[in-house]
Design a protein around this motif. Structure first.
Motif, mmCIF file in Angstrom:
data_model
loop_
_atom_site.group_PDB
_atom_site.id
_atom_site.type_symbol
_atom_site.label_atom_id
_atom_site.label_comp_id
_atom_site.label_asym_id
_atom_site.label_seq_id
_atom_site.Cartn_x
_atom_site.Cartn_y
_atom_site.Cartn_z
ATOM 1 N N GLY A 1 1.674 3.649 -6.610
ATOM 2 C CA GLY A 1 2.477 3.097 -7.695
ATOM 3 C C GLY A 1 2.080 3.541 -9.087
ATOM 4 O O GLY A 1 2.609 3.037 -10.077
ATOM 5 N N PHE A 2 1.142 4.473 -9.184
ATOM 6 C CA PHE A 2 0.723 4.987 -10.490
ATOM 7 C C PHE A 2 1.540 6.233 -10.839
ATOM 8 O O PHE A 2 2.278 6.757 -10.012
ATOM 9 C CB PHE A 2 -0.775 5.319 -10.473
ATOM 10 N N GLU A 3 1.369 6.690 -12.048
ATOM 11 C CA GLU A 3 2.046 7.905 -12.494
ATOM 12 C C GLU A 3 1.632 9.097 -11.640
ATOM 13 O O GLU A 3 0.528 9.128 -11.106
ATOM 14 C CB GLU A 3 1.693 8.210 -13.958
ATOM 15 N N LYS A 4 2.513 10.079 -11.585
ATOM 16 C CA LYS A 4 2.197 11.334 -10.904
ATOM 17 C C LYS A 4 1.591 12.277 -11.939
ATOM 18 O O LYS A 4 2.150 12.489 -13.012
ATOM 19 C CB LYS A 4 3.459 11.945 -10.306
ATOM 20 N N LEU A 5 0.450 12.831 -11.620
ATOM 21 C CA LEU A 5 -0.212 13.783 -12.506
ATOM 22 C C LEU A 5 0.516 15.118 -12.433
ATOM 23 O O LEU A 5 0.961 15.533 -11.361
ATOM 24 C CB LEU A 5 -1.671 13.953 -12.065
ATOM 25 N N SER A 6 0.642 15.776 -13.561
ATOM 26 C CA SER A 6 1.242 17.108 -13.606
ATOM 27 C C SER A 6 0.196 18.075 -14.136
ATOM 28 O O SER A 6 0.171 18.384 -15.326
ATOM 29 C CB SER A 6 2.474 17.104 -14.512
ATOM 30 N N PRO A 7 -0.691 18.555 -13.261
ATOM 31 C CA PRO A 7 -1.834 19.346 -13.736
ATOM 32 C C PRO A 7 -1.467 20.682 -14.372
ATOM 33 O O PRO A 7 -2.289 21.276 -15.052
ATOM 34 C CB PRO A 7 -2.685 19.545 -12.484
ATOM 35 N N ILE A 8 -0.229 21.120 -14.205
ATOM 36 C CA ILE A 8 0.171 22.405 -14.785
ATOM 37 C C ILE A 8 0.780 22.225 -16.179
ATOM 38 O O ILE A 8 0.828 23.163 -16.967
ATOM 39 C CB ILE A 8 1.153 23.136 -13.833
ATOM 40 N N ASN A 9 1.213 21.017 -16.512
ATOM 41 C CA ASN A 9 1.847 20.801 -17.821
ATOM 42 C C ASN A 9 0.918 21.093 -18.988
ATOM 43 O O ASN A 9 1.332 21.697 -19.979
ATOM 44 C CB ASN A 9 2.383 19.375 -17.931
ATOM 45 N N LEU A 10 -0.329 20.660 -18.905
ATOM 46 C CA LEU A 10 -1.265 20.883 -20.017
ATOM 47 C C LEU A 10 -1.591 22.362 -20.205
ATOM 48 O O LEU A 10 -1.492 22.877 -21.327
ATOM 49 C CB LEU A 10 -2.525 20.041 -19.838
ATOM 50 N N PRO A 11 -1.945 23.102 -19.141
ATOM 51 C CA PRO A 11 -2.161 24.537 -19.360
ATOM 52 C C PRO A 11 -0.897 25.263 -19.811
ATOM 53 O O PRO A 11 -0.984 26.223 -20.580
ATOM 54 C CB PRO A 11 -2.648 25.063 -18.014
ATOM 55 N N THR A 12 0.272 24.788 -19.391
ATOM 56 C CA THR A 12 1.530 25.395 -19.853
ATOM 57 C C THR A 12 1.678 25.212 -21.356
ATOM 58 O O THR A 12 1.993 26.158 -22.080
ATOM 59 C CB THR A 12 2.733 24.785 -19.108
ATOM 60 N N ALA A 13 1.432 23.992 -21.836
ATOM 61 C CA ALA A 13 1.518 23.726 -23.273
ATOM 62 C C ALA A 13 0.496 24.549 -24.043
ATOM 63 O O ALA A 13 0.800 25.084 -25.117
ATOM 64 C CB ALA A 13 1.323 22.232 -23.536
ATOM 65 N N MET A 14 -0.704 24.680 -23.503
ATOM 66 C CA MET A 14 -1.745 25.459 -24.169
ATOM 67 C C MET A 14 -1.349 26.936 -24.269
ATOM 68 O O MET A 14 -1.498 27.555 -25.322
ATOM 69 C CB MET A 14 -3.068 25.322 -23.425
ATOM 70 N N VAL A 15 -0.831 27.490 -23.188
ATOM 71 C CA VAL A 15 -0.398 28.897 -23.188
ATOM 72 C C VAL A 15 0.730 29.097 -24.193
ATOM 73 O O VAL A 15 0.739 30.088 -24.938
ATOM 74 C CB VAL A 15 0.019 29.340 -21.765
ATOM 75 N N GLU A 16 1.660 28.163 -24.255
ATOM 76 C CA GLU A 16 2.772 28.275 -25.200
ATOM 77 C C GLU A 16 2.289 28.229 -26.645
ATOM 78 O O GLU A 16 2.767 28.976 -27.486
ATOM 79 C CB GLU A 16 3.818 27.196 -24.935
ATOM 80 N N VAL A 17 1.311 27.358 -26.924
ATOM 81 C CA VAL A 17 0.770 27.272 -28.287
ATOM 82 C C VAL A 17 0.006 28.543 -28.641
ATOM 83 O O VAL A 17 0.155 29.098 -29.726
ATOM 84 C CB VAL A 17 -0.136 26.029 -28.442
ATOM 85 N N LEU A 18 -0.806 29.030 -27.715
ATOM 86 C CA LEU A 18 -1.656 30.186 -28.009
ATOM 87 C C LEU A 18 -0.906 31.513 -28.000
ATOM 88 O O LEU A 18 -1.238 32.417 -28.768
ATOM 89 C CB LEU A 18 -2.816 30.248 -27.015
ATOM 90 N N PHE A 19 0.115 31.640 -27.140
ATOM 91 C CA PHE A 19 0.793 32.926 -26.988
ATOM 92 C C PHE A 19 2.262 32.891 -27.390
ATOM 93 O O PHE A 19 2.938 33.916 -27.347
ATOM 94 C CB PHE A 19 0.653 33.432 -25.547
ATOM 95 N N GLY A 20 2.780 31.735 -27.764
ATOM 96 C CA GLY A 20 4.141 31.643 -28.247
ATOM 97 C C GLY A 20 5.208 31.547 -27.169
ATOM 98 O O GLY A 20 6.354 31.329 -27.458
ATOM 99 N N SER A 21 4.833 31.737 -25.931
ATOM 100 C CA SER A 21 5.818 31.603 -24.853
ATOM 101 C C SER A 21 5.083 31.325 -23.556
ATOM 102 O O SER A 21 3.895 31.582 -23.436
ATOM 103 C CB SER A 21 6.644 32.879 -24.715
ATOM 104 N N GLY A 22 5.836 30.805 -22.628
ATOM 105 C CA GLY A 22 5.257 30.536 -21.321
ATOM 106 C C GLY A 22 5.131 31.811 -20.518
ATOM 107 O O GLY A 22 6.121 32.510 -20.309
ATOM 108 N N LEU A 23 3.943 32.146 -20.121
ATOM 109 C CA LEU A 23 3.720 33.318 -19.283
ATOM 110 C C LEU A 23 3.705 32.850 -17.832
ATOM 111 O O LEU A 23 2.855 32.043 -17.454
ATOM 112 C CB LEU A 23 2.397 33.993 -19.652
ATOM 113 N N THR A 24 4.630 33.329 -17.054
ATOM 114 C CA THR A 24 4.763 32.889 -15.673
ATOM 115 C C THR A 24 3.468 33.095 -14.895
ATOM 116 O O THR A 24 2.895 34.179 -14.906
ATOM 117 C CB THR A 24 5.903 33.660 -14.970
ATOM 118 N N GLY A 25 3.012 32.028 -14.266
ATOM 119 C CA GLY A 25 1.819 32.086 -13.433
ATOM 120 C C GLY A 25 0.509 31.853 -14.167
ATOM 121 O O GLY A 25 -0.489 31.496 -13.541
#
Length: 164
Positions: free
Chosen positions: A45-69
């Protein structure tokens, strides 16, 4: 007299053993982290963790776009290698120097909390600009428990298993 041949033969085994131990512990702990955050926590009954969301946001901030994989790669490199190596070369020596009689599990829980602070404050807030600790929402607490589960599994694996 020192037998240099024997010393040279043992060095590669020690390096391989260190790598083997950290990768094994990291694989086990990453599987536990993902299993807890993606399956068990939501089932309870707890939230579902999305472990890829944080690295996705970090990659977007650092490189300006989402790099697949790349976010997935960051998640697995961190879980398989970086955090277990952090236990072995940073946490373990400090623990053994300061409180060697403290059980490894207590040190592991503290390490899990430190990993959580790093992920949800340093990475999420300072690097990506999200609210500190993602605003203390339901996912914040699942992330805390998942990082503690991760650290306990890493420590258990490295402190109790004989891997060669």
């Amino acid at each position: 007299m020192i037998n240099n041949h024997a010393v040279m033969q043992s060095a590669p085994k020690t390096k391989f053993s260190f790598i083997k131990k950290s990768l094994f512990a990291g694989a086990l702990a990453t599987a536990a982290f993902d299993f807890w955050g993606l399956s068990i926590a939501p089932l309870l009954g707890f939230e579902k963790l999305s472990p890829i969301n944080l690295p996705t946001a970090m990659v977007e901030v650092l490189f300006g776009s989402g790099l697949t994989g790349v976010p997935e790669l960051l998640h697995y490199i961190t879980g398989l290698a970086l955090y277990p190596i952090g236990w072995m070369i940073v946490v373990r020596p400090i623990w053994k120097a300061i409180l060697p009689s403290l059980h490894w599990s207590i040190t592991a829980v503290v390490y899990g909390i430190v990993l959580w602070v790093f992920a949800l404050y340093v990475v999420a807030h300072l690097i990506t600009g999200l609210p500190p600790f993602i605003g203390f929402t339901g996912v914040t607490w699942v992330a805390l428990s998942a990082h503690i589960v991760y650290a306990v599994v890493v420590a258990w694996s490295l402190e109790t298993q004989r891997l060669g």
